[in-house]
Design a protein around this motif. Structure first.
Motif, PDB file in Angstrom:
ATOM      1  N   LEU A   6       0.836  -1.208   0.000  1.00 32.98           N
ATOM      2  CA  LEU A   6       0.000   0.000   0.000  1.00 32.98           C
ATOM      3  C   LEU A   6       0.869   1.255   0.000  1.00 32.98           C
ATOM      4  N   ARG A   7       1.909   1.221   0.801  1.00 36.55           N
ATOM      5  CA  ARG A   7       2.811   2.379   0.877  1.00 36.55           C
ATOM      6  C   ARG A   7       3.478   2.633  -0.468  1.00 36.55           C
ATOM      7  N   GLY A   8       3.888   1.531  -1.141  1.00 29.00           N
ATOM      8  CA  GLY A   8       4.521   1.654  -2.457  1.00 29.00           C
ATOM      9  C   GLY A   8       3.599   2.313  -3.474  1.00 29.00           C
TER      10      GLY A   8
ATOM     11  N   GLY B 141       2.324   6.108  -1.885  1.00 31.44           N
ATOM     12  CA  GLY B 141       3.369   7.106  -1.600  1.00 31.44           C
ATOM     13  C   GLY B 141       3.374   7.456  -0.125  1.00 31.44           C
ATOM     14  N   GLU B 142       4.496   8.045   0.286  1.00 35.74           N
ATOM     15  CA  GLU B 142       4.775   8.303   1.700  1.00 35.74           C
ATOM     16  C   GLU B 142       3.696   9.139   2.398  1.00 35.74           C
ATOM     17  N   THR B 143       3.315  10.254   1.770  1.00 38.43           N
ATOM     18  CA  THR B 143       2.403  11.185   2.430  1.00 38.43           C
ATOM     19  C   THR B 143       1.023  10.575   2.619  1.00 38.43           C
ATOM     20  N   VAL B 144       0.502   9.978   1.557  1.00 38.04           N
ATOM     21  CA  VAL B 144      -0.834   9.395   1.652  1.00 38.04           C
ATOM     22  C   VAL B 144      -0.822   8.199   2.613  1.00 38.04           C
ATOM     23  N   PHE B 145       0.257   7.401   2.569  1.00 39.18           N
ATOM     24  CA  PHE B 145       0.357   6.258   3.474  1.00 39.18           C
ATOM     25  C   PHE B 145       0.316   6.728   4.932  1.00 39.18           C
TER      26      PHE B 145
ATOM     27  N   VAL C   7      -8.669   3.591   3.270  1.00 44.42           N
ATOM     28  CA  VAL C   7      -7.807   3.445   2.087  1.00 44.42           C
ATOM     29  C   VAL C   7      -8.513   3.998   0.851  1.00 44.42           C
ATOM     30  N   THR C   8      -9.783   3.626   0.689  1.00 47.33           N
ATOM     31  CA  THR C   8     -10.529   4.096  -0.485  1.00 47.33           C
ATOM     32  C   THR C   8     -10.639   5.618  -0.482  1.00 47.33           C
ATOM     33  N   GLN C   9     -10.953   6.169   0.689  1.00 47.79           N
ATOM     34  CA  GLN C   9     -11.142   7.618   0.780  1.00 47.79           C
ATOM     35  C   GLN C   9      -9.850   8.378   0.459  1.00 47.79           C
ATOM     36  N   LEU C  10      -8.723   7.882   0.959  1.00 44.22           N
ATOM     37  CA  LEU C  10      -7.484   8.654   0.837  1.00 44.22           C
ATOM     38  C   LEU C  10      -6.609   8.230  -0.340  1.00 44.22           C
TER      39      LEU C  10
ATOM     40  N   GLU D 110      -6.869  -5.520  -0.774  1.00 51.75           N
ATOM     41  CA  GLU D 110      -7.728  -6.714  -0.721  1.00 51.75           C
ATOM     42  C   GLU D 110      -7.013  -7.938  -1.278  1.00 51.75           C
ATOM     43  N   SER D 111      -6.256  -7.752  -2.355  1.00 51.90           N
ATOM     44  CA  SER D 111      -5.597  -8.933  -2.916  1.00 51.90           C
ATOM     45  C   SER D 111      -4.527  -9.462  -1.954  1.00 51.90           C
ATOM     46  N   TRP D 112      -3.861  -8.568  -1.228  1.00 56.75           N
ATOM     47  CA  TRP D 112      -2.876  -9.033  -0.226  1.00 56.75           C
ATOM     48  C   TRP D 112      -3.545  -9.725   0.960  1.00 56.75           C
TER      49      TRP D 112
END
Ligand code: ARG
Ligand code: ZN
Length: 451
Positions: free
Chosen positions: A393-395, A398-402, A427-430, A440-442
């Motif tokens: 997710l972070r990848g 990106g850093e800021t959104v994560f 996650v969906t919102q941001l 979800e796949s992870w």
């Protein structure tokens, strides 16, 4: 006349009390349908324990303040083993019976929905550890080893030493009072508010003023030394180590303020009044994040494990899963955050760690964290595939959104409960639906996605 009698009988007595219905014996958890109890919500536990550490016996009185959320004729508490001498509800003797780990209580007067009531249970005996299908590698609850008594209750073990609504969705404040003979030291959750000695015994009173799930309540008795670290602006830090421990132990714990500071920057202020590590005089093979005072073995006091248990104070203890099938919300987050800390301060290569674990899990097969069985709650794949989920997710985000996602997820559920659906909504919102699909796949797919 007959009609009037009938109506009065249906409505209950003329004084307004109703007959009520029995509270359910469980809360329907996917793995532990009978843990916890329905019909009421606990506000506060007051647990008074007189402990004989040699004999490993307790003489105890637990008083629970609850609020009924239905009219109750009977209600249950969860308690395993021990002998119950007496139960009082609102100060009057109540009938009780026991069936497995259910303590069934019938108050003299049924309880009215919306009202508060107190339940006092006097009990004694030698607490027997609980065998839990979710933790095949350890017995749970009250554990007695040479030199110490300690509690490791996640998920079901707290019922081995106090009666409770034993499910994480019913959090409450706690006061725990422990009397032990000298020279033993006792410790528990929160702030030590009182200490007194009489007749060769010491009584310490501990207060946890923030909501706590029953599985995180802890008692420790042994020959411990208390080490306090004053940290301006931060929580009180008090560690407990076996008396006369080698200096390396205190040295190992000295990372604590740095770890707390790092997670405060990431997630927001430390959730509680205090933190500390209690180190057992023996090995344990794991550690457990008991609220504000994590238990570690001599073998598990490296910075990674210390950081892992500290991360749980935010994610696990303050923000707590609402169903035991979603342990990845605790373990995946604590694993990933503790590696982020190691990368920041101990020169770990986070990417390399993730690659290595992806390789290992690809070889051995990694059950999807959201498709686990009861016995897999603390499986390596919950920890590491959970961490890989956040890394992926972070990848993408990106850093800021994560960072925003972590913080928002925590803030929305702090001092309460959460679940994967709520995390996915953040996650969906941001980060949008592509990120949601990836997470979800992870969490659900077999085989695991590629790096
Ligand atoms: N939540 C603990 C951890 O930090 C799990 C330790 C396993 N033991 C247990 N009783 N759940 O990883
Ligand atoms: Zn953990």
């Amino acid at each position: 006349m007959t009609l009037v009698v009938l109506v009065v009988a249906l409505l209950g007595s003329a004084c307004g009390s109703t007959d009520g219905e029995p509270g359910s014996e469980g809360l329907g958890d996917s793995f532990y349908p009978n843990l916890g109890n329905g019909g009421y919500d606990v506000l506060h536990y007051d647990i008074d324990l007189d402990i004989d550490p040699e004999a490993n016996t307790i003489q105890a009185l637990t008083t629970i303040i609850s609020r009924a959320n239905q009219d109750l004729s009977t209600f249950n508490l969860d308690l395993s083993g021990l002998t119950v001498a007496e139960v009082q509800v609102n100060g009057s003797g109540a009938e009780f019976s026991r069936s497995g780990t259910e303590l069934v209580i019938k108050p003299a007067d049924s309880l009215v929905s919306g009202t508060e009531f107190s339940t006092s249970v006097s009990y004694s005996g030698s607490p027997e550890p609980v065998v839990d299908p979710g933790v095949p590698f350890s017995t749970l609850g009250w554990l007695h080893t040479e030199g110490a008594i300690y509690t490791v209750s996640e998920p079901s073990g707290s019922m081995s030493w106090f009666p409770s609504n034993n499910h994480p969705t019913d959090k409450a404040t706690f006061e725990i009072r422990i009397t032990v003979p000298a020279p033993s030291t006792a410790a528990s959750n929160g702030i030590l508010v009182e200490e007194s000695s009489a007749d060769g015994c010491t009584t310490t009173t501990w207060r946890m003023d923030d909501p706590m799930a029953a599985y995180l309540a802890a008692v420790y008795v042994g020959d411990f030394e208390r080490i306090e670290t004053k940290q301006p602006g931060g929580p009180l830090i008090r560690d407990y180590v076996p008396r006369n421990s080698p200096a390396e132990i205190a040295e190992a714990l000295s990372v604590t303020p740095q770890v707390i500071g790092y997670f405060e920057d990431l997630l927001g202020p430390y959730p509680f009044d205090a933190y500390g590590t209690i180190v057992m005089p023996h090995t344990l093979g794991f550690a457990l994040e008991n609220q504000t005072l994590s238990v570690h073995g001599r073998d598990t006091i490296d910075p990674l494990v210390i950081a892992h248990e500290i991360a749980h104070q935010w994610l696990g203890n303050s923000s707590t899963l609402d169903d035991w099938s979603e342990t990845w919300l605790h373990e995946g987050f604590a694993t990933y955050l503790s590696i982020m800390y190691m990368a920041e301060y101990h020169e770990w290569d986070l990417g390399e760690q993730m690659d290595q674990w992806h390789g290992r899990l690809s070889d051995t097969g990694a059950v999807p964290p959201m498709e686990i069985e009861n016995s897999e709650m603390f499986d390596v794949s919950v920890y590491w595939r959970g961490a890989l989920t956040l890394h992926a997710l972070r990848g993408l985000a990106g850093e800021t959104v994560f960072s925003d996602i972590l913080r928002t997820h925590y803030e929305r559920s702090a001092d309460g409960n959460t679940n994967t659906a709520e995390f996915l909504a953040v996650v969906t919102q941001l980060a949008g639906s592509e990120a949601t699909d990836l997470v979800e796949s992870w969490l659900y797919d077999d085989p695991m996605p590629p790096m």
